[in-house]
Design an enzyme around this catalytic site. Structure first.
Site, PDB file in Angstrom:
ATOM      1  N   HIS A   1       7.446   4.351  -6.910  1.00  0.00           N
ATOM      2  CA  HIS A   1       6.541   5.639  -7.084  1.00  0.00           C
ATOM      3  C   HIS A   1       7.186   6.359  -8.222  1.00  0.00           C
ATOM      4  O   HIS A   1       6.226   7.495  -8.736  1.00  0.00           O
ATOM      5  CB  HIS A   1       6.646   6.032  -5.923  1.00  0.00           C
ATOM      6  CG  HIS A   1       6.117   7.477  -5.607  1.00  0.00           C
ATOM      7  ND1 HIS A   1       4.979   7.464  -5.068  1.00  0.00           N
ATOM      8  CD2 HIS A   1       6.361   9.277  -6.043  1.00  0.00           C
ATOM      9  CE1 HIS A   1       4.282   8.621  -5.553  1.00  0.00           C
ATOM     10  NE2 HIS A   1       5.607   9.013  -5.672  1.00  0.00           N
TER      11      HIS A   1
ATOM     12  N   HIS B   1      -1.189  11.011  -2.023  1.00  0.00           N
ATOM     13  CA  HIS B   1      -0.284  10.634  -0.597  1.00  0.00           C
ATOM     14  C   HIS B   1      -0.296  10.344   0.589  1.00  0.00           C
ATOM     15  O   HIS B   1      -1.286   9.955   1.124  1.00  0.00           O
ATOM     16  CB  HIS B   1       0.181  12.490  -0.640  1.00  0.00           C
ATOM     17  CG  HIS B   1       0.783  13.122  -0.346  1.00  0.00           C
ATOM     18  ND1 HIS B   1       1.588  14.138   0.669  1.00  0.00           N
ATOM     19  CD2 HIS B   1       2.335  12.603  -0.424  1.00  0.00           C
ATOM     20  CE1 HIS B   1       2.688  13.649   1.106  1.00  0.00           C
ATOM     21  NE2 HIS B   1       2.701  13.433  -0.562  1.00  0.00           N
TER      22      HIS B   1
END
Length: 936
Positions: free
Chosen positions: A90, A139
């Site tokens: 990430h 998200h």
């Protein structure tokens, strides 16, 4: 300079003056004893064989060995946490970096770009005085684990990215993707996600001007929650993140730090979902939009007063990311006293403080002489501000400085910041075309049975507009405030959101986000280009000129060679497409590991395009315009229609079919079309313009008719007459097409303009304000009431307790075109849009996120907004001596925070002065009024 006594100056042994050498702590007395329960750097040097849980934190064996080589010893517990975070997929982009370089290598020249890839968000100049910044991020995983907080903090995070560039956030958008609409888990996830997006954005006072709501079984167990934010700033107020100036003070401003979000990027966002994913709820952050609103205003005041040297938001990776990125980007070092960080939970350990992803926090670099003014500004706005460290100089030999972090006088971190930010692993993952792709592309939807008579065609229209992906999304969008701030010109259900930026000149911007996972599954290269083309076209139909791109690339596991091939092809397609269109990618986000077990989602590149409108009064909306009396507009179809049904919404809804190759995309034609639409809008040739994409011409006609209740009469062109060709005319998803309505008297000038731009056109009908129906000559006539009933009933039926609208196709003749052997019409099995009694309760209209909830202890994260905790905002047992000694303001009480008086607000923000008007509705003559209830 700090506001605390300096333990290093009083105890020089606490932090080494030079970078630690491998042999520096070779012999440390009592190395096996932890100092105050903390794993220190001296202890780590003296216990090289101690086992560490690096694999559980997502680090590979070779990555752990590399960390030991960089440090010359094993990492401390805190250092291990930091490396596991910053080297996660990430944060490090370790699997995508080798491909993302194309965005820079192929970028077309642009004199508008002020900040691009590598910054918190892209910034483009739209006038001599003003610039805008925009970015889309994901998200996804948190929103599956805890839908409300996952979605809410996704909005909060992207807003802070925009704020960190020096901009006032002015609008948000939300591309959302869920599993099958009638699946029980969708009824759990979707209401929470929508409530989270709306609750956080509404509390911030930001209009939600657009997005997507898409349903597909491939997203079952892994929804995609992407969020985009737009901000405005004066050109000369652009902020940087570099921690320059040795001796400058490092200030942490915003909410207190808690245990929420620990492991969010290293464990939750960089791994696939399994059956135990529900146990990861403590990894989801908890948001407080009221604190974020105060943080926004405090930062903007600091920018205007020129009190900030550098600034970075704290989102994924929390304090670890902010400290290392700011230092590494400047080549400096830092000395940080971690015990000064204001905590919600006094029992937190150093590695937890560094890994926490508690929301609503910013890291500031401030000159010592300006520290007092910064702290006073924070106190004025009611947010905590704490001096936690200082910037240190690079090494004497010119190498970058080091990051030294102490905890109660014990050195727990001694690392070169660049090793976490820039020197992480980079992988050229194996790639292989999926084995089933050839067979998938050979199974063309053009061979499926399709309607061949008027009655079946009529029922197909009703069935398609009632399907979950094409139906009215008002059930979702009515939970968002689209008109707050008074500068929304166009918003959902328009093709693009349009925001007025400058009230004096009418300058504005248009924004659209689009993606199509089915197209990308069939051909990721063309699928990415098609997503870009649709977003580009959606901006163009408003009359705006597209100038910049952002993207959110949602894919499965990078460890799967098939997924990596899809990713590489999609990036190549997007980079090539932007080069052809002449607009650069300014930034974006990569989201990997979107899969449950071995089942990956469809490759889903979501593309956002921003365009500029010189005067928002010239914008063009999508709905047909009511005319007095019997007056009407003429309807033109721009572009060329071909028999292109593979990957279409019709093939999926009616036949549950996915196969063939997606529609051909010609980006040169898209540029010509955009130029035509901009010129036609400026001279008033267009009453309305609506792009053709999912659902084809039929969907655009229905949406344009229902927008303002204006009927239309359509004639099928001669070449589309007979057998099933009227169906192709109405439902083909050929790219590069737009439906426009032209006022009477303008048609000759408009068609001449089409010729100048080289855009094919065809007169297909007229609007009919008196007919109250959509009529396709020789095929069918459907009243607007019947269309509206079919179009608006689906989502309330699925998620609001009303029985769904159902259309059963009559047993009439169909024409089979080259159907494969054994092929059958699967109409009876494709009733996904008409589920049974599975419903979900209405989401709460007011989120229970507050300073109370944001200060809950670990393990009290709520699973629904309606069950917020009631823990006191200040621990009554906390002694005054345990609180930060420097100037810091107490938490705000629960509930809405009153805005400061006009006298306290200080000078108006140059880029946000429109907010001072207090207008909650569009201004007459400049912005579109919200539709009346009967138009929704």
């Amino acid at each position: 300079m700090t506001t605390h006594p300096d333990p290093v100056r009083e105890n020089p042994e606490a932090v080494p003056a030079q970078p630690a050498a491998p042999a520096r702590h070779a012999a440390v007395p009592a190395a096996t004893d932890w100092a105050d329960g903390v794993d220190t750097v001296p202890r780590a040097a003296g216990t090289p064989e101690e086992l560490q849980p690096y694999a559980e934190l997502g680090l590979a064996d070779d990555e752990y060995d590399r960390i030991r080589h960089i440090l010359g010893r094993r990492p401390t517990q805190s250092e291990l946490a930091m490396y596991s975070i910053m080297w996660s997929e990430h944060c490090s982009y370790k699997s995508s970096k080798v491909h993302l370089r194309q965005f820079g290598e192929k970028a077309p020249p642009s004199d508008r770009m002020l900040a691009g890839i590598g910054e918190n968000a892209g910034v483009v100049r739209i006038s001599d005085e003003l610039a805008v910044t925009f970015k889309v991020e994901s998200h996804n995983h948190p929103s599956f684990v805890e839908p409300y907080q996952g979605a809410a903090t996704g909005v909060g995070g992207i807003v802070r990215d925009i704020l960190a560039m020096g901009a006032r956030p002015v609008a948000v958008m939300d591309p959302l993707r869920f599993g099958a609409a009638d699946h029980p888990d969708t009824a759990r996830v979707l209401p929470g996600v929508v409530a989270g997006v709306g609750g956080y954005g509404n509390c911030l006072g930001l209009p939600n001007i657009g997005g997507e709501v898409v349903f597909d079984p491939c997203y079952q167990g892994n929804p995609l929650v992407n969020a985009l934010c737009l901000g405005v700033l004066p050109v000369d107020r652009l902020q940087k993140k570099e921690a320059t100036g040795p001796g400058n003070v490092v200030v942490l401003m915003g909410a207190k730090t808690g245990r929420d979000g620990i492991g969010g990027v290293s464990v939750l966002a960089s791994a696939t979902f399994t059956e135990g994913s529900e146990q990861r709820r403590p990894s989801v952050q908890v948001g407080d939009p009221f604190m974020e609103k105060l943080l926004i205003e405090a930062c903007l005041e600091l920018y205007d007063a020129e009190l900030v040297v550098g600034i970075q938001d704290l989102g994924g990776a929390g304090l670890t990311c902010a400290l290392t990125e700011t230092a590494a980007s400047a080549g400096t070092g830092m000395r940080v006293w971690l015990e000064r960080v204001p905590l919600r939970e006094p029992s937190m350990e150093p590695h937890e403080i560094l890994a926490s992803e508690s929301q609503e926090r910013m890291l500031l670099v401030v000159a010592p002489e300006k520290l007092e003014a910064v702290l006073k500004t924070a106190e004025k706005w009611g947010v905590w501000a704490t001096a936690i460290g200082e910037v240190t100089a690079p090494e004497p030999d010119g190498s970058p400085g080091r990051l030294h972090i102490t905890w109660r006088d014990h050195l727990v971190v001694d690392v070169p910041p660049g090793s976490l930010v820039d020197d992480g692993p980079v992988y050229a993952r194996p790639m292989r075309e999926p084995a089933d792709l050839i067979l998938l592309q050979a199974d063309r939807a053009e061979t499926l049975p399709r309607p061949g008579d008027p009655d079946t065609l009529r029922e197909t229209v009703l069935r398609m507009i009632a399907s979950p992906n094409l139906c009215d999304k008002t059930w979702v969008t009515e939970q968002y405030d689209r008109y707050v701030l008074g500068n929304t010109v166009l918003a959902q259900p328009e093709d693009s959101g349009v925001i007025r930026i400058d009230e004096r000149t009418g300058l504005g911007v248009a924004l659209s986000v689009d993606g199509n996972g089915r197209y990308a599954r069939l051909d990721p290269y063309q699928g990415a280009k098609l997503a870009l083309a649709e977003a580009y076209r959606n901006v163009a139909v408003t009359g705006a000129t597209p100038i910049a791109v952002t993207d959110c690339l949602n894919f499965g596991s990078p460890e799967d060679p098939g997924v990596m091939w899809q990713f590489a092809e999609a990036v190549r397609g997007l980079a090539d497409g932007c080069a052809e269109l002449g607009i650069p990618v300014t930034g974006g986000n990569v989201s990997f590991y979107n899969q449950t077990g071995a089942a990956a989602i469809h490759p889903t590149p979501v593309v956002g395009v921003l365009g500029v409108l010189e005067n928002v009064a010239d914008r063009v909306a999508s709905g047909f315009v009511p005319r007095a009396g019997a007056d009407h507009d003429q309807l033109f179809l721009l572009g060329e229609t071909h028999v292109e049904l593979s990957g279409s919404e019709w093939a999926w809804v009616v036949h549950q079919h996915l196969g063939g190759v997606p529609p051909h995309v010609d980006l040169d034609r898209e540029k010509q079309l955009a130029g035509l639409l901009a010129d036609a809008a400026r001279v008033g040739h267009l009453s309305s313009a609506h792009d053709l994409s999912d659902g084809g011409l039929a969907q655009s006609l229905v949406e344009s008719c229902l927008r303002h209740g204006v009927g239309a009469r359509i004639a099928v062109p001669e070449r589309f007459e007979g057998t099933s060709m009227p169906f192709v005319f109405l439902f083909s998803e050929s790219a590069g097409r737009v439906l426009v309505s032209v006022p009477r008297g303008h048609e000759k000038a408009f068609t001449a303009l089409c010729g100048e731009h080289g855009v094919p056109w065809e007169l297909i009908g007229v609007t009919d304000p008196t007919a109250d129906a959509l009529e396709v000559h020789g095929q069918f006539r459907i009243s607007l009431d019947e269309l509206r009933e079919a179009y608006t009933g689906t989502l309330p039926a699925l998620f609001g307790g009303v029985q769904p609208f159902e259309v059963t196709a009559p047993a009439v003749a169909e024409v089979v075109i080259d159907a494969p052997a054994g092929g059958v019409d699967q109409d009876a099995a494709a009733q996904a849009e008409a589920p049974g009694a599975t419903t979900a309760a209405e989401p709460t209209s007011e989120p229970a996120t507050s300073r109370q909830q944001a200060e809950q202890t670990d393990g009290e994260a709520q699973s629904a907004p309606a069950s917020a905790g009631t823990a006191p905002s200040v621990d009554p047992t906390e002694e005054a001596g345990d609180r930060p000694a420097e100037r810091a303001t107490p938490p705000v009480r629960t509930g809405r925070v009153a805005a400061p008086s006009a006298e306290a607000a200080g000078p108006a923000d140059p880029a946000g002065s429109h907010e001072a008007s207090g207008a909650d509705a569009p201004q007459h003559g400049d912005t579109e009024q919200p539709p009346a209830p009967d138009e929704r």
